[in-house]
Design a protein around this motif. Structure first.
Motif, PDB file in Angstrom:
ATOM      1  N   GLY A 311       0.827  -1.295   0.148  1.00 46.29           N
ATOM      2  CA  GLY A 311      -0.147   0.046  -0.128  1.00 46.29           C
ATOM      3  C   GLY A 311       0.878   1.120  -0.156  1.00 46.29           C
ATOM      4  O   GLY A 311       0.665   2.236  -0.833  1.00 46.29           O
ATOM      5  N   ASP A 312       2.057   1.279   0.998  1.00 48.71           N
ATOM      6  CA  ASP A 312       2.808   2.412   1.045  1.00 48.71           C
ATOM      7  C   ASP A 312       3.582   2.374  -0.284  1.00 48.71           C
ATOM      8  O   ASP A 312       3.813   3.761  -0.779  1.00 48.71           O
ATOM      9  CB  ASP A 312       3.475   2.347   2.152  1.00 48.71           C
ATOM     10  CG  ASP A 312       2.903   3.133   3.427  1.00 48.71           C
ATOM     11  OD1 ASP A 312       1.832   3.355   3.271  1.00 48.71           O
ATOM     12  OD2 ASP A 312       3.480   3.285   4.151  1.00 48.71           O
ATOM     13  N   LEU A 313       3.891   1.627  -1.019  1.00 46.53           N
ATOM     14  CA  LEU A 313       4.532   1.325  -2.154  1.00 46.53           C
ATOM     15  C   LEU A 313       4.010   2.376  -3.327  1.00 46.53           C
ATOM     16  O   LEU A 313       4.385   3.156  -4.093  1.00 46.53           O
ATOM     17  CB  LEU A 313       5.139   0.014  -2.635  1.00 46.53           C
ATOM     18  CG  LEU A 313       5.795   0.028  -3.997  1.00 46.53           C
ATOM     19  CD1 LEU A 313       7.062   0.745  -4.061  1.00 46.53           C
ATOM     20  CD2 LEU A 313       6.117  -1.191  -4.498  1.00 46.53           C
ATOM     21  N   ALA A 314       2.787   1.813  -3.363  1.00 41.13           N
ATOM     22  CA  ALA A 314       1.739   2.512  -4.325  1.00 41.13           C
ATOM     23  C   ALA A 314       1.597   4.002  -4.074  1.00 41.13           C
ATOM     24  O   ALA A 314       1.638   5.022  -4.899  1.00 41.13           O
ATOM     25  CB  ALA A 314       0.376   1.823  -4.284  1.00 41.13           C
ATOM     26  N   LEU A 315       1.368   4.255  -2.630  1.00 40.87           N
ATOM     27  CA  LEU A 315       1.127   5.852  -2.290  1.00 40.87           C
ATOM     28  C   LEU A 315       2.401   6.556  -2.630  1.00 40.87           C
ATOM     29  O   LEU A 315       2.329   7.793  -3.316  1.00 40.87           O
ATOM     30  CB  LEU A 315       0.843   6.083  -0.775  1.00 40.87           C
ATOM     31  CG  LEU A 315       0.903   7.061  -0.173  1.00 40.87           C
ATOM     32  CD1 LEU A 315      -0.295   8.086  -0.530  1.00 40.87           C
ATOM     33  CD2 LEU A 315       0.798   7.015   1.459  1.00 40.87           C
ATOM     34  N   TRP A 316       3.495   6.304  -2.112  1.00 38.21           N
ATOM     35  CA  TRP A 316       4.989   7.182  -2.432  1.00 38.21           C
ATOM     36  C   TRP A 316       5.063   6.867  -3.807  1.00 38.21           C
ATOM     37  O   TRP A 316       5.887   7.996  -4.200  1.00 38.21           O
ATOM     38  CB  TRP A 316       5.785   6.513  -1.408  1.00 38.21           C
ATOM     39  CG  TRP A 316       5.329   6.651   0.096  1.00 38.21           C
ATOM     40  CD1 TRP A 316       5.459   5.843   1.026  1.00 38.21           C
ATOM     41  CD2 TRP A 316       5.042   7.913   0.863  1.00 38.21           C
ATOM     42  NE1 TRP A 316       5.195   6.583   2.356  1.00 38.21           N
ATOM     43  CE2 TRP A 316       4.945   7.782   1.989  1.00 38.21           C
ATOM     44  CE3 TRP A 316       4.956   9.466   0.096  1.00 38.21           C
ATOM     45  CZ2 TRP A 316       4.642   8.700   3.052  1.00 38.21           C
ATOM     46  CZ3 TRP A 316       4.691  10.348   1.156  1.00 38.21           C
ATOM     47  CH2 TRP A 316       4.518  10.001   2.555  1.00 38.21           C
ATOM     48  N   SER A 317       4.961   6.032  -4.326  1.00 34.98           N
ATOM     49  CA  SER A 317       5.261   5.852  -5.904  1.00 34.98           C
ATOM     50  C   SER A 317       4.455   6.977  -6.674  1.00 34.98           C
ATOM     51  O   SER A 317       5.097   7.844  -7.691  1.00 34.98           O
ATOM     52  CB  SER A 317       4.973   4.693  -6.498  1.00 34.98           C
ATOM     53  OG  SER A 317       5.979   3.540  -6.094  1.00 34.98           O
ATOM     54  N   ARG A 318       3.207   7.147  -6.329  1.00 33.76           N
ATOM     55  CA  ARG A 318       2.412   8.205  -7.135  1.00 33.76           C
ATOM     56  C   ARG A 318       2.815   9.546  -6.735  1.00 33.76           C
ATOM     57  O   ARG A 318       2.961  10.466  -7.523  1.00 33.76           O
ATOM     58  CB  ARG A 318       0.946   8.202  -6.404  1.00 33.76           C
ATOM     59  CG  ARG A 318       0.145   9.125  -6.873  1.00 33.76           C
ATOM     60  CD  ARG A 318      -1.446   8.776  -6.520  1.00 33.76           C
ATOM     61  NE  ARG A 318      -1.640   8.673  -5.191  1.00 33.76           N
ATOM     62  CZ  ARG A 318      -1.931   9.995  -4.489  1.00 33.76           C
ATOM     63  NH1 ARG A 318      -1.848  11.111  -5.163  1.00 33.76           N
ATOM     64  NH2 ARG A 318      -1.955   9.790  -2.931  1.00 33.76           N
TER      65      ARG A 318
END
Length: 328
Positions: A311-318
């Motif tokens: 979830g955080d990978l998707a958040l911070w990647s954005r």
């Protein structure tokens, strides 16, 4: 026939006992004869290393097996992660894996490679503080995030110091810039000590850093905390409101450290180690010691740890993509 039956039953019993023993052995977090290594991707004496050395003896005591800390510094923790990636499920090798290590690959334009590790449990979360030096001209009266943003609007190019390009502090401030319609300029540092020295010296006026870096200086009168990025206020700083309280509910995501094992680690083994950590991280003495280091102990199941990381990978990647952040 009776003689044959007498022969078959002991043999079947032996097979069942053997299967049960094998299942029990596969559920052990570490083979009893082995020493478990907790890899830390940073130098000895740092915050992650200090916390690893608090957790290791407590985990050893809980499981009756030895866990030792081994430092493999470099590449924002990726070298330590690689050491565990190269191990096998039968080898007791684990890594304290922080958010910044996961994001290092994203910043380099490479796959995160989370599938090359087995998430076991969340270990702790970190508080991130926004602080100012009120002796810096223009920041004398800054006591809230809104105060800082007003200064930033009136003074384009106001600089702030994050702990490295792509750190969660850096990404949080760039997110804040975007939401508030301002452009504070990042001056990234490679460590907490030089960043704090420059803040105290007035070379920068604003710093966003883990509380482990900031907290020791808050009583000096030279540093003022104006916001904390965490779901609730810090017990040690009850008067410092969260970023969300100050009008930015969209901002989420805090730095964390997860314990991860080698790829293909058996589910029973990961679950057993997670249960042991759940007990360890609930020990009052350890909780007190970890909070003294300005982190919040947190345990989880392997599934929950995996969901958090993804979830955080998707958040911070954005956030990285939207703000065109690279480590070049």
């Amino acid at each position: 026939m009776p003689g044959a039956l007498k022969t078959i039953l002991p043999r079947r019993r032996a097979l069942l006992l053997g299967a049960a023993a094998a299942l029990a052995a596969s559920a052990l977090p570490v083979p009893a004869s082995e020493v478990g290594k907790l890899y830390v991707g940073f130098a000895a004496g740092g915050a992650t290393d200090t916390l690893a050395r608090l957790i290791a003896p407590a985990l050893s005591s809980e499981l009756g097996q030895t866990f030792i800390v081994e430092n493999v510094p470099g590449a924002s923790g990726m070298l330590a992660a690689k050491a565990v990636e190269r191990s096998t499920p039968r080898q007791p090798a684990y890594v304290l894996y922080p958010t910044m290590t996961m994001l290092g690959k994203v910043l380099a334009g490479q796959p995160s490679e989370l599938d090359k590790l087995t998430p076991i449990s969340l270990l702790y979360e970190q508080f991130t503080l926004v602080v100012v030096n009120p002796q810096v001209p223009g920041l004398e009266n800054v006591r809230t995030l809104q105060d800082l943003l007003q200064v930033a609007k009136a003074k384009p190019g106001l600089t702030y110091g994050p702990m490295g390009v792509g750190s969660t502090g850096h990404l949080t401030m760039e997110w804040l810039n975007s939401l508030a319609g301002v452009k504070m300029q990042a001056v990234p540092y490679k460590g907490g000590a030089p960043a704090m020295a420059d803040l105290l010296g007035g070379h920068i006026g604003v710093l966003i850093a883990d509380s482990t870096v900031v907290a020791p200086h808050l009583n000096s009168g030279k540093v003022r905390a104006i916001a904390v990025n965490y779901p609730q206020r810090m017990a040690s700083l009850p008067d410092v409101p969260t970023i969300q309280e100050q009008g930015f509910k969209e901002i989420a995501g805090v730095p964390w450290v997860v314990l991860a094992g080698p790829p293909g680690m058996p589910q029973q083994q990961a679950a057993a180690l997670a249960k042991a950590l759940d007990k360890v991280l609930a020990q009052p003495e350890l909780v007190q010691a970890m909070r003294a280091q300005n982190v919040e102990p947190r345990s989880s199941s392997p599934k929950e740890a995996t969901q958090l990381m993804q979830g955080d990978l998707a958040l911070w990647s954005r956030i990285i993509k939207d703000n065109h952040i690279t480590n070049n």
